[in-house]
Design a protein around this motif. Structure first.
Motif, PDB file in Angstrom:
ATOM      1  N   THR A 224      -1.663 -78.701 -55.075  1.00 21.35           N
ATOM      2  CA  THR A 224      -2.545 -77.727 -54.717  1.00 21.35           C
ATOM      3  C   THR A 224      -3.794 -78.138 -54.368  1.00 21.35           C
ATOM      4  O   THR A 224      -3.958 -79.313 -54.687  1.00 21.35           O
ATOM      5  CB  THR A 224      -2.642 -76.724 -56.184  1.00 21.35           C
ATOM      6  OG1 THR A 224      -3.064 -77.688 -57.164  1.00 21.35           O
ATOM      7  CG2 THR A 224      -1.126 -76.038 -56.430  1.00 21.35           C
ATOM      8  N   ASP A 225      -4.606 -77.215 -53.882  1.00 20.85           N
ATOM      9  CA  ASP A 225      -5.975 -77.292 -53.220  1.00 20.85           C
ATOM     10  C   ASP A 225      -7.087 -76.935 -54.455  1.00 20.85           C
ATOM     11  O   ASP A 225      -6.861 -75.722 -54.810  1.00 20.85           O
ATOM     12  CB  ASP A 225      -6.178 -77.117 -51.938  1.00 20.85           C
ATOM     13  CG  ASP A 225      -7.650 -77.379 -51.379  1.00 20.85           C
ATOM     14  OD1 ASP A 225      -7.703 -78.812 -51.140  1.00 20.85           O
ATOM     15  OD2 ASP A 225      -8.396 -76.776 -51.161  1.00 20.85           O
ATOM     16  N   VAL A 226      -7.963 -78.100 -54.835  1.00 18.63           N
ATOM     17  CA  VAL A 226      -8.986 -77.469 -55.848  1.00 18.63           C
ATOM     18  C   VAL A 226     -10.278 -77.508 -54.987  1.00 18.63           C
ATOM     19  O   VAL A 226     -10.976 -78.496 -54.803  1.00 18.63           O
ATOM     20  CB  VAL A 226      -8.968 -78.255 -56.976  1.00 18.63           C
ATOM     21  CG1 VAL A 226     -10.310 -77.992 -57.844  1.00 18.63           C
ATOM     22  CG2 VAL A 226      -7.768 -77.805 -57.814  1.00 18.63           C
ATOM     23  N   ALA A 227     -10.631 -76.377 -54.474  1.00 14.69           N
ATOM     24  CA  ALA A 227     -12.132 -76.530 -53.845  1.00 14.69           C
ATOM     25  C   ALA A 227     -12.461 -74.797 -54.088  1.00 14.69           C
ATOM     26  O   ALA A 227     -11.667 -74.117 -53.786  1.00 14.69           O
ATOM     27  CB  ALA A 227     -12.227 -76.886 -52.625  1.00 14.69           C
ATOM     28  N   MET A 228     -13.647 -74.599 -53.752  1.00 13.66           N
ATOM     29  CA  MET A 228     -14.043 -73.060 -54.163  1.00 13.66           C
ATOM     30  C   MET A 228     -13.936 -72.256 -52.464  1.00 13.66           C
ATOM     31  O   MET A 228     -13.917 -71.247 -52.476  1.00 13.66           O
ATOM     32  CB  MET A 228     -15.566 -72.815 -54.502  1.00 13.66           C
ATOM     33  CG  MET A 228     -15.584 -72.962 -55.970  1.00 13.66           C
ATOM     34  SD  MET A 228     -17.305 -72.680 -56.517  1.00 13.66           S
ATOM     35  CE  MET A 228     -17.635 -71.089 -55.981  1.00 13.66           C
ATOM     36  N   ASP A 229     -13.839 -73.062 -51.390  1.00  9.46           N
ATOM     37  CA  ASP A 229     -14.168 -72.529 -50.046  1.00  9.46           C
ATOM     38  C   ASP A 229     -13.382 -71.470 -49.737  1.00  9.46           C
ATOM     39  O   ASP A 229     -13.665 -70.577 -49.221  1.00  9.46           O
ATOM     40  CB  ASP A 229     -14.236 -73.618 -48.926  1.00  9.46           C
ATOM     41  CG  ASP A 229     -13.070 -74.570 -48.918  1.00  9.46           C
ATOM     42  OD1 ASP A 229     -12.323 -75.072 -49.894  1.00  9.46           O
ATOM     43  OD2 ASP A 229     -12.676 -75.381 -47.781  1.00  9.46           O
ATOM     44  N   PRO A 230     -11.883 -71.646 -49.986  1.00 11.25           N
ATOM     45  CA  PRO A 230     -10.828 -70.590 -49.595  1.00 11.25           C
ATOM     46  C   PRO A 230     -11.218 -69.148 -50.493  1.00 11.25           C
ATOM     47  O   PRO A 230     -10.931 -68.174 -49.987  1.00 11.25           O
ATOM     48  CB  PRO A 230      -9.604 -70.720 -50.029  1.00 11.25           C
ATOM     49  CG  PRO A 230      -9.712 -72.282 -50.326  1.00 11.25           C
ATOM     50  CD  PRO A 230     -11.166 -72.550 -50.773  1.00 11.25           C
ATOM     51  N   TYR A 231     -12.056 -69.152 -51.485  1.00 11.68           N
ATOM     52  CA  TYR A 231     -12.340 -68.071 -52.338  1.00 11.68           C
ATOM     53  C   TYR A 231     -13.749 -67.663 -52.314  1.00 11.68           C
ATOM     54  O   TYR A 231     -14.360 -66.604 -52.914  1.00 11.68           O
ATOM     55  CB  TYR A 231     -12.033 -68.324 -53.802  1.00 11.68           C
ATOM     56  CG  TYR A 231     -10.606 -68.967 -53.958  1.00 11.68           C
ATOM     57  CD1 TYR A 231      -9.412 -68.080 -54.031  1.00 11.68           C
ATOM     58  CD2 TYR A 231     -10.507 -70.231 -54.097  1.00 11.68           C
ATOM     59  CE1 TYR A 231      -8.321 -68.629 -54.317  1.00 11.68           C
ATOM     60  CE2 TYR A 231      -9.128 -71.088 -54.167  1.00 11.68           C
ATOM     61  CZ  TYR A 231      -8.347 -70.065 -54.126  1.00 11.68           C
ATOM     62  OH  TYR A 231      -7.154 -70.686 -54.434  1.00 11.68           O
ATOM     63  N   SER A 232     -14.725 -68.271 -51.477  1.00 10.11           N
ATOM     64  CA  SER A 232     -16.160 -68.212 -51.477  1.00 10.11           C
ATOM     65  C   SER A 232     -16.687 -67.491 -50.645  1.00 10.11           C
ATOM     66  O   SER A 232     -16.269 -67.396 -49.346  1.00 10.11           O
ATOM     67  CB  SER A 232     -16.753 -69.833 -51.710  1.00 10.11           C
ATOM     68  OG  SER A 232     -18.083 -69.680 -51.087  1.00 10.11           O
TER      69      SER A 232
ATOM     70  N   ILE B  40      -2.634 -81.998 -58.397  1.00 11.12           N
ATOM     71  CA  ILE B  40      -3.782 -81.278 -58.214  1.00 11.12           C
ATOM     72  C   ILE B  40      -4.678 -82.054 -57.200  1.00 11.12           C
ATOM     73  O   ILE B  40      -5.015 -83.411 -57.381  1.00 11.12           O
ATOM     74  CB  ILE B  40      -4.827 -81.155 -59.617  1.00 11.12           C
ATOM     75  CG1 ILE B  40      -3.848 -80.240 -60.630  1.00 11.12           C
ATOM     76  CG2 ILE B  40      -6.104 -80.416 -59.382  1.00 11.12           C
ATOM     77  CD1 ILE B  40      -3.756 -78.817 -60.513  1.00 11.12           C
ATOM     78  N   GLY B  41      -5.259 -81.397 -56.212  1.00 15.27           N
ATOM     79  CA  GLY B  41      -5.871 -82.040 -55.192  1.00 15.27           C
ATOM     80  C   GLY B  41      -7.334 -81.439 -54.882  1.00 15.27           C
ATOM     81  O   GLY B  41      -7.516 -80.527 -54.029  1.00 15.27           O
ATOM     82  N   PRO B  42      -8.280 -82.307 -55.641  1.00 15.93           N
ATOM     83  CA  PRO B  42      -9.489 -81.560 -55.581  1.00 15.93           C
ATOM     84  C   PRO B  42     -10.146 -82.218 -54.407  1.00 15.93           C
ATOM     85  O   PRO B  42     -10.217 -83.289 -53.948  1.00 15.93           O
ATOM     86  CB  PRO B  42     -10.413 -82.428 -56.718  1.00 15.93           C
ATOM     87  CG  PRO B  42      -9.381 -83.273 -57.356  1.00 15.93           C
ATOM     88  CD  PRO B  42      -8.281 -83.355 -56.855  1.00 15.93           C
ATOM     89  N   SER B  43     -10.488 -81.252 -53.451  1.00 15.59           N
ATOM     90  CA  SER B  43     -11.016 -81.533 -52.112  1.00 15.59           C
ATOM     91  C   SER B  43     -12.430 -80.972 -51.799  1.00 15.59           C
ATOM     92  O   SER B  43     -12.727 -81.014 -50.590  1.00 15.59           O
ATOM     93  CB  SER B  43     -10.236 -80.706 -51.140  1.00 15.59           C
ATOM     94  OG  SER B  43     -10.427 -79.398 -51.271  1.00 15.59           O
ATOM     95  N   ASP B  44     -13.280 -81.007 -52.904  1.00 17.71           N
ATOM     96  CA  ASP B  44     -14.642 -80.423 -52.867  1.00 17.71           C
ATOM     97  C   ASP B  44     -15.492 -81.579 -52.730  1.00 17.71           C
ATOM     98  O   ASP B  44     -16.747 -81.249 -52.358  1.00 17.71           O
ATOM     99  CB  ASP B  44     -14.864 -79.598 -54.081  1.00 17.71           C
ATOM    100  CG  ASP B  44     -14.580 -80.542 -55.327  1.00 17.71           C
ATOM    101  OD1 ASP B  44     -13.111 -80.578 -55.602  1.00 17.71           O
ATOM    102  OD2 ASP B  44     -15.231 -80.866 -55.813  1.00 17.71           O
ATOM    103  N   MET B  45     -15.344 -82.610 -53.156  1.00 18.49           N
ATOM    104  CA  MET B  45     -16.676 -83.704 -53.124  1.00 18.49           C
ATOM    105  C   MET B  45     -17.888 -83.433 -54.077  1.00 18.49           C
ATOM    106  O   MET B  45     -18.759 -84.082 -53.940  1.00 18.49           O
ATOM    107  CB  MET B  45     -16.848 -84.095 -51.725  1.00 18.49           C
ATOM    108  CG  MET B  45     -15.921 -84.653 -50.835  1.00 18.49           C
ATOM    109  SD  MET B  45     -15.321 -86.213 -51.462  1.00 18.49           S
ATOM    110  CE  MET B  45     -16.530 -87.493 -50.972  1.00 18.49           C
ATOM    111  N   MET B  46     -17.479 -82.659 -55.101  1.00 17.82           N
ATOM    112  CA  MET B  46     -18.500 -82.542 -56.086  1.00 17.82           C
ATOM    113  C   MET B  46     -18.530 -83.838 -56.848  1.00 17.82           C
ATOM    114  O   MET B  46     -17.583 -84.411 -57.039  1.00 17.82           O
ATOM    115  CB  MET B  46     -18.569 -81.447 -56.956  1.00 17.82           C
ATOM    116  CG  MET B  46     -18.397 -79.994 -56.315  1.00 17.82           C
ATOM    117  SD  MET B  46     -20.165 -79.848 -55.499  1.00 17.82           S
ATOM    118  CE  MET B  46     -19.580 -79.440 -53.836  1.00 17.82           C
ATOM    119  N   ASP B  47     -19.833 -84.417 -57.396  1.00 17.24           N
ATOM    120  CA  ASP B  47     -19.775 -85.451 -58.289  1.00 17.24           C
ATOM    121  C   ASP B  47     -19.001 -85.167 -59.725  1.00 17.24           C
ATOM    122  O   ASP B  47     -19.446 -84.095 -60.142  1.00 17.24           O
ATOM    123  CB  ASP B  47     -21.207 -85.907 -58.384  1.00 17.24           C
ATOM    124  CG  ASP B  47     -21.749 -86.568 -57.377  1.00 17.24           C
ATOM    125  OD1 ASP B  47     -20.834 -86.769 -56.304  1.00 17.24           O
ATOM    126  OD2 ASP B  47     -22.860 -86.325 -56.858  1.00 17.24           O
TER     127      ASP B  47
END
Ligand code: PBG
Length: 322
Positions: free
Chosen positions: A116-124, A161-168
């Motif tokens: 799955t993709d973990v990042a806010m962009d599809p929901y933001s 889980i695939g965090p794709s957001d690049m937050m530190d």
């Protein structure tokens, strides 16, 4: 001449006997786009052959792919604009169709591996991967959203889980949240070196997720940098990532190679939407041979050091092997 390298190329039996790199369908992960609804299948214009799928069509797609030997899928949601907000709350809402789709796929195909993709962009509503305040992307508060999203996806049945957001700091934060919620078996494939690339355009068309202002350069990496990928890899490795990913793939083969040499965990490469679209467009014009160029692209990514390749070519490649 004592040494004539051409002797080792004299026929296909000899060539295949000594071939150094082979791409297997087992190495591939197939990204799929989904939408809420029924009986929906719309082609993404800039990604010929890739579709936004409702659950019924998603299930038949997964079945078809499984029969071809593709067994791992990376799922992405195309979310209606009306459900987007500044905090991306739909990402972990009980009504989220994406979470429902994940559990339906796992119910029908328990042996399929779902990423799955973990990042806010599809929901933001801002189209960014993190919370936006005064035009800035806020790192630490975003981590809590990412953690909630990850736990919700694990509850739905996600395997990776695939965090794709690049937050530190996200890998550690997500690992802690998953473990606290009892999901210590759920893996993390971290988008370790994700570059601020021009090659994501067609993906953003698919999800309608382009940033509403500015760009992603304060979190995604500068395409000019290689050393910096080592810092990202070091952090992700010690924060517990099970795989390190480089993205995109073809313009970053040197980075893939470097991480493969430096870290004893599987290296993944994301052969992104723009890389697929380029070849599709050239092939449609008769300018390149699709099957040969696709195989050569995947081979080069594997040869550079990728163990796992996320690619829109997965199904076509699997078909070609039949
Ligand atoms: C979003 C995300 C992107 C991709 C995967 N997850 C795009 C982006 O960062 O803007 C790109 C994938 C592709 O181009 O195939 N977090």
């Amino acid at each position: 001449m004592l040494r004539r390298p051409r002797r080792n190329r004299k026929n296909e039996v000899v060539r295949s006997q000594i071939r150094e790199t082979k791409v297997e369908v087992d190495n591939l992960i197939y990204p799929l786009f989904m939408v809420d609804g029924q009986n929906h299948k719309s082609e993404v214009k800039s990604l010929p052959g890739q579709f936004r799928l409702s659950l019924d069509n998603l299930l038949s797609e997964v079945e078809e792919c499984m029969n071809l030997g593709v067994q791992c899928f990376d799922l992405f949601p195309a979310v209606d604009d009306s459900l987007k907000d500044e905090l991306g709350t739909y990402s972990y809402s009980k009504n989220n169709f994406y979470l429902k789709y994940i559990s339906e796929v796992k119910k029908r195909f328990p042996e399929a591996v779902i990423m799955t993709d973990v990042a806010m962009d599809p929901y933001s509503s801002d189209g960014h991967d993190g919370i936006v305040r005064d035009g800035k992307i806020i790192n630490d508060e975003t981590l809590d959203v990412l953690a909630r999203m990850s736990v919700a996806q694990a509850e739905a049945g996600a395997d990776i889980i695939g965090p794709s957001d690049m937050m530190d700091g996200r890998v550690e934060h997500i690992r802690d949240a998953l473990d606290d919620a009892g999901f210590s078996d759920v893996s993390i494939m971290s988008y370790t070196a994700k570059y601020a690339s021009a090659f994501y355009g067609p993906f953003r068309d698919a999800l309608d997720s382009a940033p509403k202002f500015g760009d992603k350069k304060t979190y995604q990496m500068d395409p000019a940098n290689k050393q910096e990928a080592l810092i990202e890899a070091e952090l992700d490795y010690f924060e517990g990532a099970d795989y390190l990913m480089v993205k995109p793939a073809l313009c970053y083969l040197d980075v893939i190679h470097m991480l493969k040499e430096e870290y004893p965990v599987p290296i993944a490469a994301y052969n992104v939407s723009g890389e697929y679209a380029m070849l599709k467009a050239a092939a449609q014009n008769g300018w390149l041979e699709y099957d040969r160029a696709m195989t050569e692209m995947l081979l080069s990514i594997k040869r550079a050091g990728a163990d796992v390749i996320l690619t829109y070519f997965a199904k076509d490649f699997a078909q070609l092997q039949k």
